[in-house]
Design an enzyme around this catalytic site. Structure first.
Site, short mmCIF file in Angstrom:
data_model
loop_
_atom_site.label_atom_id
_atom_site.label_comp_id
_atom_site.label_asym_id
_atom_site.label_seq_id
_atom_site.Cartn_x
_atom_site.Cartn_y
_atom_site.Cartn_z
N ASP A 157 17.14 -26.30 31.41
CA ASP A 157 18.08 -26.13 32.17
C ASP A 157 18.23 -26.08 33.05
O ASP A 157 18.65 -24.74 33.98
CB ASP A 157 19.32 -24.86 31.09
CG ASP A 157 20.43 -25.26 31.58
OD1 ASP A 157 20.86 -26.08 32.30
OD2 ASP A 157 20.85 -24.06 31.49
N GLU A 203 26.37 -23.13 25.84
CA GLU A 203 25.28 -22.43 26.27
C GLU A 203 26.80 -22.88 27.77
O GLU A 203 27.36 -21.07 28.39
CB GLU A 203 24.86 -23.05 27.66
CG GLU A 203 23.41 -22.60 28.33
CD GLU A 203 24.26 -22.78 29.71
OE1 GLU A 203 24.18 -21.55 30.69
OE2 GLU A 203 24.83 -23.75 30.54
N HIS A 228 27.93 -29.11 37.35
CA HIS A 228 29.07 -28.93 36.89
C HIS A 228 30.11 -29.52 37.93
O HIS A 228 31.46 -29.04 38.13
CB HIS A 228 29.30 -27.81 37.26
CG HIS A 228 27.90 -26.41 36.41
ND1 HIS A 228 28.68 -24.34 36.16
CD2 HIS A 228 27.64 -26.24 35.63
CE1 HIS A 228 27.74 -24.57 35.93
NE2 HIS A 228 27.52 -25.48 35.08
ZN LIG Z 1 23.20 -25.76 31.89
#
Ligand SMILES: [Zn+2]
Length: 470
Positions: A356, A326, A427
């Site tokens: 998500d 993704e 992230h």
């Molecule tokens: Zn994600």
């Protein structure tokens, strides 16, 4: 005697409708099963154990690396151990990007190191690159710069993401990450650095995908941690030239084929009609991908497994999808949608949802379905209400990997999560298991299990949506 009793039963059935006449296709027994799924999930699920297993036994799983293959094996084995009826893989092909070393230093006027990370997809600097920094408040300011004005310079974009429960600060900020390199290169820059797309004040830099355009020179792109971006702003404010040294290595070794990993609970009456839930199996390489998106994989695997343990499967098939790659461009969601379109199976997708958005509690149910099927969504909402979930007729949208099949006409549901702190960890190296509250995961499993069960138990058609250009 037997015949008479059967006739009596038939007569009784004729007077008692099998389903309520409220347009939901669901009766009191169905709602009781969904409520039981919900309440059992609240009492504790295996979701935390699943994400603990993924983050411990696989860890970071950047698409196209050996850890990606390990994650696929892990997901297949996990679906099987959770008792899914059918477990299979579908191929997903994409270009691979690999991070090398990365370092940034202020050379002048106040020499010191900065915390930085390369953006996904960026090329390296081919040795150290030194250049003066030119500051832009946001992407629009960079776009407005005269052509050629950044010849030999490093563009620095300093816009700061704003914190919201629903994460709506991300959209306006993320263009600096995705488009910064192209816009800076058009003006002649040799590199771009951005303030991390982030809401925290920790000294972690946030990666994320960026892209290049055909015909525009490719330049290195990296993100500074929030405090390091502040530091650079403070230096620039003094009015002297600020010179940076960047040393970034990255590789683009070619294409790789990974897999969407799929587990199904087969429908008892309408097995070719599917309700899909899922998350993405890949993660960035810096952390262990706990909240993004180990949590989503775990929540939806646990919800599917709970439905699989019922005495009687729902009418339609429940399909749990652990999507490949993704992060670097929705490759898993696109491949899934292409394959379904080629097989003529878009309309067979009754409702599709993806988790998500971290591991925060669900607070709203939204959906994009045929208006005639809205009473079913409202009925699902009634079962979710004790979880603190409000049904909202307007707004929302499909998860990222569901987007491609929705663009082809499939319907969607969204269980909106509280993302207040999601972009603190998103992230980064700090996306680790300790950020997950196991009880919050249970609440999400409760919501996904009840929603997926009811969507699969009703025989009301959720319809299709207008096809959109992707
Ligand atoms: Zn994600």
């Amino acid at each position: 005697m037997r015949l008479a009793r059967n006739l009596l039963a038939l007569a009784l059935l004729a007077t008692l409708p099998a389903v309520a006449s409220d347009g939901t296709g669901l009766d009191a027994g169905d709602l009781a099963v969904a409520a039981a799924l919900r309440d059992q999930a609240l009492a504790g699920t295996e979701a935390f154990d699943i994400v603990e297993s993924l983050t411990t036994e696989v860890g970071p799983r950047l698409a196209g690396t050996p850890a990606d293959a390990e994650a696929v094996r892990w997901a297949q084995a996990k679906f099987e151990s959770l008792g899914f009826d059918r477990v299979y893989l579908e191929p997903v092909t994409f270009p691979v990007w690999l991070r090398g070393h990365e370092r940034a230093d202020v050379v002048a006027p106040f020499p010191q190191p900065l915390v930085i990370t390369a953006l996904g997809g960026s090329i390296g600097t081919e040795g150290a690159l030194e250049a003066e920094v030119v500051h832009f408040a946001d992407l629009a300011a960079l776009e407005a710069a005269p052509a050629g004005s950044l010849e030999g310079k490093i563009a620095f974009i300093s816009n700061r993401m704003v914190r919201f429960k629903d994460g709506r600060g991300y959209g306006p900020a993320v263009g600096a990450r995705s488009r910064g390199a192209v816009e800076a290169a058009k003006k002649g820059a040799v590199a771009v650095v951005i303030r991390s797309i982030s809401t925290n004040s920790d000294r972690f830099a946030h990666t994320g995908t960026m892209r290049y355009d055909e015909g525009v020179p490719r330049i290195p792109a990296a993100a500074l941690s929030n405090p390091d971006a502040d530091l650079l702003v403070n230096m620039l404010r003094r009015g002297q030239p600020v010179k940076l040294r960047l040393d970034i290595a990255a590789e683009h070794p070619g294409e790789y084929t990974s897999h969407n990993v799929i587990g199904e609970i087969r429908g008892r009456d309408l097995p070719d009609e599917v309700v899909t839930i899922g998350g993405h199996l890949d993660s960035w390489d810096l952390g262990t991908g706990a909240i993004d998106d180990g949590a989503g994989v775990a929540i939806t695997m646990a919800a599917g497994a709970a439905i699989g343990r019922l005495e009687q499967a729902p009418r339609r098939t429940i399909r749990v999808i652990a999507y490949a790659n993704e992060e670097q461009g929705l490759y898993g969601g696109k491949a899934y949608a292409e394959a379904r379109a080629a097989a003529g199976e878009i309309a067979a997708h009754q409702l599709s949802a993806e988790s998500d958005f971290g591991a925060g509690r669900v607070y709203a149910l939204r959906a994009g379905v045929d208006p005639a099927a809205w009473p079913v969504i409202e009925k699902i909402g009634e079962v979710l209400a004790p979880l603190g979930v409000v049904t909202e007729r307007e707004g929302g949208g499909p998860g990222p990997d569901v987007g491609p099949i929705v663009a082809k006409g499939a319907t969607w549901a969204q269980l909106a999560q509280d993302g207040t702190d999601y972009f603190d960890y998103h992230h980064t190296a700090n996306d680790t298991l300790d950020k997950i509250d196991p009880k919050a995961l249970d609440q999400q499993v409760a919501a996904y299990a009840a929603m997926a069960y009811l969507a699969a138990e009703t025989d009301v058609d959720f319809g299709t949506l207008p096809v959109r250009q992707p």
